[in-house]
Enzyme design. Structure first.
Site, PDB file in Angstrom:
ATOM      1  N   SER A  62       0.820  -1.214   0.000  1.00 34.15           N
ATOM      2  CA  SER A  62       0.000   0.000   0.000  1.00 34.15           C
ATOM      3  C   SER A  62       0.856   1.268   0.000  1.00 34.15           C
ATOM      4  CB  SER A  62      -0.914   0.001   1.232  1.00 34.15           C
ATOM      5  OG  SER A  62      -1.689  -1.174   1.255  1.00 34.15           O
TER       6      SER A  62
HETATM    7  N1  SAM Z   1      -0.442  -5.175   4.100  1.00 31.89           N
HETATM    8  C1  SAM Z   1       0.244  -5.472   2.869  1.00 31.89           C
HETATM    9  C2  SAM Z   1       1.627  -4.910   2.836  1.00 31.89           C
HETATM   10  O1  SAM Z   1       2.043  -4.262   3.800  1.00 31.89           O
HETATM   11  O2  SAM Z   1       2.322  -5.172   1.837  1.00 31.89           O
HETATM   12  C3  SAM Z   1      -0.524  -5.044   1.638  1.00 31.89           C
HETATM   13  C4  SAM Z   1      -1.716  -5.864   1.456  1.00 31.89           C
HETATM   14  S1  SAM Z   1      -2.350  -5.963  -0.165  1.00 31.89           S
HETATM   15  C5  SAM Z   1      -2.998  -4.364  -0.425  1.00 31.89           C
HETATM   16  C6  SAM Z   1      -3.761  -6.987   0.238  1.00 31.89           C
HETATM   17  C7  SAM Z   1      -3.389  -8.408   0.589  1.00 31.89           C
HETATM   18  O3  SAM Z   1      -4.539  -9.048   1.137  1.00 31.89           O
HETATM   19  C8  SAM Z   1      -2.950  -9.249  -0.591  1.00 31.89           C
HETATM   20  O4  SAM Z   1      -1.689  -9.796  -0.341  1.00 31.89           O
HETATM   21  C9  SAM Z   1      -4.028 -10.315  -0.702  1.00 31.89           C
HETATM   22  O5  SAM Z   1      -3.553 -11.564  -1.172  1.00 31.89           O
HETATM   23  C10 SAM Z   1      -4.497 -10.398   0.740  1.00 31.89           C
HETATM   24  N2  SAM Z   1      -5.832 -10.964   0.950  1.00 31.89           N
HETATM   25  C11 SAM Z   1      -6.974 -10.756   0.249  1.00 31.89           C
HETATM   26  N3  SAM Z   1      -7.989 -11.436   0.798  1.00 31.89           N
HETATM   27  C12 SAM Z   1      -7.494 -12.101   1.883  1.00 31.89           C
HETATM   28  C13 SAM Z   1      -8.036 -12.966   2.872  1.00 31.89           C
HETATM   29  N4  SAM Z   1      -9.311 -13.317   2.881  1.00 31.89           N
HETATM   30  N5  SAM Z   1      -7.227 -13.438   3.836  1.00 31.89           N
HETATM   31  C14 SAM Z   1      -5.911 -13.095   3.863  1.00 31.89           C
HETATM   32  N6  SAM Z   1      -5.331 -12.292   2.949  1.00 31.89           N
HETATM   33  C15 SAM Z   1      -6.109 -11.788   1.982  1.00 31.89           C
END
Ligand code: SAM
Length: 214
Positions: A62
């Site tokens: 992000s």
């Molecule tokens: N917090 C992260 C960072 O610091 O790099 C960025 C997160 S990215 C915007 C969103 C993440 O949420 C992705 O890696 C995606 O695979 C994960 N995601 C989506 N749905 C999810 C779920 N139900 N459980 C766990 N992870 C999930």
């Protein structure tokens, strides 16, 4: 990238402080964590820019300001145990780990979870437990948490996450459709659940049983 320390300090001044991030502990965590270690080599020169970056698998690390505003909204204390949904690169978990005693982070893409684990181990951030699974269900075995942060956009607030909050704990979560969400802070108080709106944002989808189906 020339000097990561200079780039990091500029990011803090120009993107965070100038937009109202005031919490000194949060700013210190941004100063400490080397964001360029959380992106692939070909993107390192952009690591401190004012936007999200690809981390592969259709996912992103992000924008620094979004990480800051969500972290500040959680009101993290040193004794806290925090749950993050969406480990991605591990950067948000790393920031949280500098502010509290223990971070749990769940990621549904196992390759991202492994890469994040490796990055965090190399940096010596050992107070972070990464799990692979569907974070829309929370992580009941280690609940309750003092704070929960969801770093993907949800169609609605998963009830399981509110249930896994401690008294006075907050859930920070983007909720809305796939193009625009409202960043919400939901706090468990003795009088009931209190909901606040912190503004618009845009995240990749939260996919799971209590999220988007794909
Ligand atoms: N917090 C992260 C960072 O610091 O790099 C960025 C997160 S990215 C915007 C969103 C993440 O949420 C992705 O890696 C995606 O695979 C994960 N995601 C989506 N749905 C999810 C779920 N139900 N459980 C766990 N992870 C999930």
């Amino acid at each position: 990238m020339k000097d990561p320390l200079i780039a990091r300090e500029r990011m803090i001044e120009e993107q965070l402080q100038s937009r109202g991030i005031r919490d000194q502990q949060v700013l210190a965590a941004f100063r400490e964590v080397p964001r360029h270690k959380f992106v692939e080599d070909y993107l390192k020169y952009k690591a401190y820019e004012d936007y999200p970056l690809s981390i592969g698998f259709g996912q992103t690390i992000s924008q620094p300001y979004m990480v800051a505003i969500m972290t500040e909204a959680l009101r993290v204390q040193p004794s806290h145990r925090i749950l993050e949904i969406g480990t991605g690169s591990g950067y948000q978990a790393a920031i949280l780990s500098r502010l509290c005693s223990l971070v749990y982070s769940i990621e549904r893409v196992s390759a991202l979870a492994s890469r994040a684990r490796k990055t965090l181990d190399e940096l010596g951030y050992f107070n972070i437990h990464i799990r692979i699974g569907d974070g829309t269900l929370g992580l009941p075995n280690d609940a309750p948490y003092d704070g929960i942060i969801v770093t993907a956009g949800a169609p609605h607030v998963p009830e399981a996450l509110i249930e896994q909050l401690n008294q006075d704990g907050s859930l920070v979560i983007p909720v809305g459709d796939q193009s625009l969400q409202d960043l919400k802070r939901i706090t468990r108080t003795p009088e009931g659940v209190k909901e606040e709106s912190l503004g618009g944002c845009r995240f990749v989808k939260l996919i799971g049983k209590n999220g988007w189906s794909s």
